[in-house]
Design a protein around this motif. Structure first.
Motif, PDB file in Angstrom:
ATOM      1  N   SER A 416       0.833  -1.182   0.021  1.00 36.00           N
ATOM      2  CA  SER A 416       0.064   0.099  -0.012  1.00 36.00           C
ATOM      3  C   SER A 416       0.879   1.273   0.009  1.00 36.00           C
ATOM      4  CB  SER A 416      -0.917  -0.131   1.334  1.00 36.00           C
ATOM      5  OG  SER A 416      -0.025  -0.129   2.279  1.00 36.00           O
ATOM      6  N   SER A 421       0.132   2.985  -4.911  1.00 36.26           N
ATOM      7  CA  SER A 421      -1.184   3.371  -5.477  1.00 36.26           C
ATOM      8  C   SER A 421      -0.853   4.150  -6.846  1.00 36.26           C
ATOM      9  CB  SER A 421      -1.825   4.400  -4.714  1.00 36.26           C
ATOM     10  OG  SER A 421      -1.718   4.105  -3.349  1.00 36.26           O
ATOM     11  N   TRP A 424      -0.141   0.690  -9.483  1.00 37.68           N
ATOM     12  CA  TRP A 424      -1.173  -0.194 -10.107  1.00 37.68           C
ATOM     13  C   TRP A 424      -1.996   0.269 -11.216  1.00 37.68           C
ATOM     14  CZ3 TRP A 424      -3.596  -4.466 -10.814  1.00 37.68           C
ATOM     15  CH2 TRP A 424      -3.330  -5.975 -10.050  1.00 37.68           C
ATOM     16  N   GLU A 437       3.097  -7.989  -5.862  1.00 33.99           N
ATOM     17  CA  GLU A 437       2.999  -7.390  -4.747  1.00 33.99           C
ATOM     18  C   GLU A 437       3.784  -7.865  -3.790  1.00 33.99           C
ATOM     19  OE1 GLU A 437      -1.188  -7.386  -3.532  1.00 33.99           O
ATOM     20  OE2 GLU A 437      -2.060  -5.903  -5.166  1.00 33.99           O
ATOM     21  N   TRP A 445      -1.339  -6.884  10.478  1.00 31.94           N
ATOM     22  CA  TRP A 445      -1.745  -6.550   8.868  1.00 31.94           C
ATOM     23  C   TRP A 445      -2.167  -7.954   8.591  1.00 31.94           C
ATOM     24  CZ3 TRP A 445      -0.672  -8.723   4.411  1.00 31.94           C
ATOM     25  CH2 TRP A 445      -0.900  -8.047   3.223  1.00 31.94           C
ATOM     26  N   SER A 449      -5.928  -8.504   6.847  1.00 34.26           N
ATOM     27  CA  SER A 449      -5.965  -8.557   5.491  1.00 34.26           C
ATOM     28  C   SER A 449      -6.526  -9.540   4.624  1.00 34.26           C
ATOM     29  CB  SER A 449      -4.478  -8.357   5.009  1.00 34.26           C
ATOM     30  OG  SER A 449      -3.925  -7.130   5.142  1.00 34.26           O
ATOM     31  N   ARG A 452      -8.516  -8.411   1.460  1.00 31.23           N
ATOM     32  CA  ARG A 452      -7.779  -7.615   0.614  1.00 31.23           C
ATOM     33  C   ARG A 452      -7.798  -7.707  -0.755  1.00 31.23           C
ATOM     34  NH1 ARG A 452      -2.703  -5.001   0.457  1.00 31.23           N
ATOM     35  NH2 ARG A 452      -1.795  -5.513  -1.571  1.00 31.23           N
ATOM     36  N   TYR A 456     -10.960  -6.157  -5.752  1.00 33.29           N
ATOM     37  CA  TYR A 456      -9.912  -5.854  -6.620  1.00 33.29           C
ATOM     38  C   TYR A 456     -10.587  -5.863  -7.762  1.00 33.29           C
ATOM     39  CZ  TYR A 456      -5.107  -5.730  -4.495  1.00 33.29           C
ATOM     40  OH  TYR A 456      -3.924  -5.194  -4.082  1.00 33.29           O
TER      41      TYR A 456
END
Ligand code: AHR
Length: 661
Positions: A416, A421, A424, A437, A445, A449, A452, A456
């Motif tokens: 992240s 950002s 992507w 990734e 975390w 997640s 996550r 998408y």
């Protein structure tokens, strides 16, 4: 039978605090097979970090065998009359040693190599010593090869020996097999000139166990290769990682230097020699003995898709804040050779030996058949505009010439943030096939997640979870709890198999005497190795990935450790080839949980299956060299009488129900 099942299910809760009174209801829709799970889904990522290649998987026992380290005698102790020369038979590794009579019978001439933190010898095992040699002034050269235990000036420390006679003024390869009569993990190799010997030149002094993976010369350490094979990985990403980038462009991994005769593969620095000031290894270099040909063969042996990573014209960005510096970044005008490297690699892997020099080299090295390369990654942890500009040119040219090759782009070094950002959407615009990734993250975390990938974009590139590892609190490394949380995360990967098509943990290997980065999946010393809890979890997913996702819900929602879900994570798949339903449940909470598992669509008659559980009496415990199987999954046969059955999942544990449909 039902009683047997409940007895087993109850067993899985031995360690648990009392479970809740009403079971949670998990619904699995077995009627509708969802997204296909890619054959590449769970794989491995190999990088020469932690002495994973030289001093690890690559079975060579001699360090600095060609005398090419900047300190030419690093790894060696020389005595008597030894001279370093630089006009040897291998142009890219020109150094060698000349051994001559010392002038006194009692002053011996020779050299010792103490390998990578010592040489491990196994009692009864055979070792192949080989060397390129000549007698430059004629006569007969005679020297002894000794396998020795613990460094000492006392010549009686050897326990196996052989004599080699050199009879030619021309460079020739000589070899002998020695049988070790002792077991030691801190041995060394001694080469010592006979008093009556003529002057002898020696180059590329090498020692391998005869018993390598598949018995190959220039081969791989068997126990470590077996640990990879036992995972059944679907993809093998290689050769790195940061070493692909290099500290500067001169020290980037160059695949062309890693193929052809091993004696002539030039040495490269390993950037992990001084990446961390608290873990300095000035003696860490890449011999390239384990090179691209060997990686392709390994991928073939493992039944994994090869996924090479190539440099994108950029050195490591962590170590070069100012990329515009020429040594760290190829300008657009300088980029073509990097793209040509990609073209030539595709030819090396897939080309016709009659038409391509690189394919001919592959054939000459012993593999006339193509390796069937399908994926190529450009760049590792790159970010910023330079990466996007460079990758654009790679993509344009690759698409024109090799449209069938799937291109993997990167999303930087974190899962992240600003760089992520930025990258992507750029990757989507460039139309790469997968985005790599990376996430080395803490326990919180991983716990947070589970969803996550649920939202998408399904129209863009697929996801490659290329480097993941849970870094536990309080300097806990490969302890059970961190591995359990990785498993929880993997259920989210599996549920989203329509978008995530590859996942590989990192790093893969670590030499316990010389690691720079941890945690790691497989640990070893000179003779032994062990598979971490992460390895066992990864194996559970790899061996049980099924062919298609099944919908699994709790109150209509996926089970991903979200609010109100009591730290539970779950996924379900069907394996159409074996006709099995596989449900994986991870209980990350510290209490036992009762679950009513509704396998909707399954007939009412009894179904046979297997229950596999994985838990630890101490969640901060881990496997070790002395106790390599302390924590392993346990399986037992079960029979369910009804498609709706209750199970109890112990606190901090994993359970997998594999039921014949
Ligand atoms: O796995 C160790 C390193 O982590 C890799 O080389 C790099 O890609 C990441 O930073």
């Amino acid at each position: 039978m039902k009683r047997l099942f409940f007895a087993l299910a109850a067993l899985s809760s031995v360690l648990c605090a009392t479970a809740q009174s009403v079971p949670h209801k998990f619904d699995v829709n077995t009627r509708k097979a969802g997204a296909e799970i890619a054959s590449t889904m769970y794989g491995i990522f190999f990088e020469d970090v932690n002495f994973a290649a030289d001093g690890g998987l690559y079975a060579e026992l001699v360090k600095n065998r060609s005398f090419e380290f900047p300190d030419h005698y690093m790894g060696w102790k020389v005595y008597g009359n030894v001279q370093l020369k630089d006009d040897g038979p291998f142009e890219r590794n020109p150094h060698y040693v000349r051994l001559a009579y010392s002038g006194h019978d009692h002053r011996r001439t020779g050299l010792d190599n103490d390998g990578f933190t010592g040489i491990g010898y196994k009692e009864g095992a055979e070792y192949r010593f080989s060397v390129w040699a000549r007698v430059p002034e004629g006569g007969e050269g005679v020297f002894k090869v000794l396998l020795c235990e613990n460094y000492s000036q006392d010549l009686n420390q050897h326990f196996s020996q052989a004599t080699i006679k050199i009879d030619s003024k021309e460079w020739k390869k000589y070899q002998v097999v020695l049988k070790s009569t002792k077991r030691t993990d801190k041995g060394f190799l001694r080469v010592i000139l006979d008093k009556e010997s003529a002057v002898v030149d020696l180059e590329h002094i090498s020692l391998f166990p005869v018993d390598t993976w598949k018995g190959r010369e220039n081969g791989l350490r068997k126990d470590l290769a077996e640990a990879l094979y036992d995972l059944k990985p679907g993809v093998l990403r290689f050769p790195g990682g940061c070493i692909v980038e290099g500290v500067d462009l001169d020290t980037r991994y160059q695949w062309k230097n890693s193929v052809g005769a091993v004696e002539n593969r030039p040495l490269n620095e390993n950037k992990w020699n001084y990446s961390f000031s608290h873990r300095l290894f000035p003696d860490y270099f890449q011999s390239y003995g384990l090179g691209f040909y060997e990686y392709f063969v390994l991928a073939e042996d493992l039944g994994a898709e090869p996924l090479p990573v190539l440099n994108a014209g950029m050195a490591c960005q962590f170590q070069n804040k100012e990329l515009r510096d020429n040594k760290a970044h190829a300008s657009l005008a300088q980029l073509q050779p990097y793209i040509d490297d990609a073209f030539d690699l595709i030819e090396f892997a897939n080309g016709d030996p009659q038409k391509s020099e690189w394919a001919k080299l592959r054939a000459d090295m012993g593999h006339p058949e193509p390796f069937n390369l399908k994926y190529l990654a450009i760049g590792n942890e790159q970010w910023g505009d330079i990466y996007v500009e460079n990758l654009k040119i790679f993509v344009e040219q690759l698409r024109k010439r090799y449209p069938h090759i799937k291109i993997v782009g990167g999303a930087g070094s974190a899962p992240s943030g600003k760089r992520f950002s930025h990258l992507w959407p750029e990757m989507t615009k460039l139309g790469v096939d997968l985005v790599d990734e990376h996430f080395y993250r803490n326990e919180e975390w991983f716990l947070a997640s589970g969803t996550r990938y649920d939202n998408y974009d399904r129209k863009g590139p697929k996801v490659f979870a290329g480097e993941y590892a849970c870094h536990g609190k309080g300097k806990k490394w490969n302890h059970f709890h961190a591995s359990l949380l990785e498993a929880a995360f993997l259920t989210g990967v599996e549920r989203n198999a329509d978008i995530v098509t590859m996942a590989t943990y990192a790093p893969l290997f670590a030499n316990i005497n010389a690691w720079t980065w941890r945690p790691d999946m497989i640990w070893f010393d000179n003779l032994r190795s062990f598979r971490s809890c992460t390895w066992y979890f990864h194996q559970l997913f790899t061996h049980n990935k099924g062919t298609n996702v099944l919908e699994l819900t709790w109150n209509g929602k996926p089970v991903a450790g979200t609010e109100g879900q009591e730290g539970l994570f779950a996924s379900a798949v069907i394996d159409k080839t074996t006709n099995e339903i596989i449900v994986k449940i991870v209980n990350t909470s510290d209490k036992a949980q009762r679950i009513l598992l509704n396998l909707n669509g399954l007939s009412k008659k009894p179904h046979e299956g297997v229950l596999t559980t994985y838990r630890a009496d101490d969640i901060d415990g881990e496997n070790s060299l002395d106790n390599p199987t302390k924590y392993t999954p346990q399986s037992s046969a079960i029979v369910i009488d009804s498609p709706n059955f209750e199970v109890e999942i112990a606190a901090k544990s994993f359970a997998m129900y594999k039921i014949k449909k």
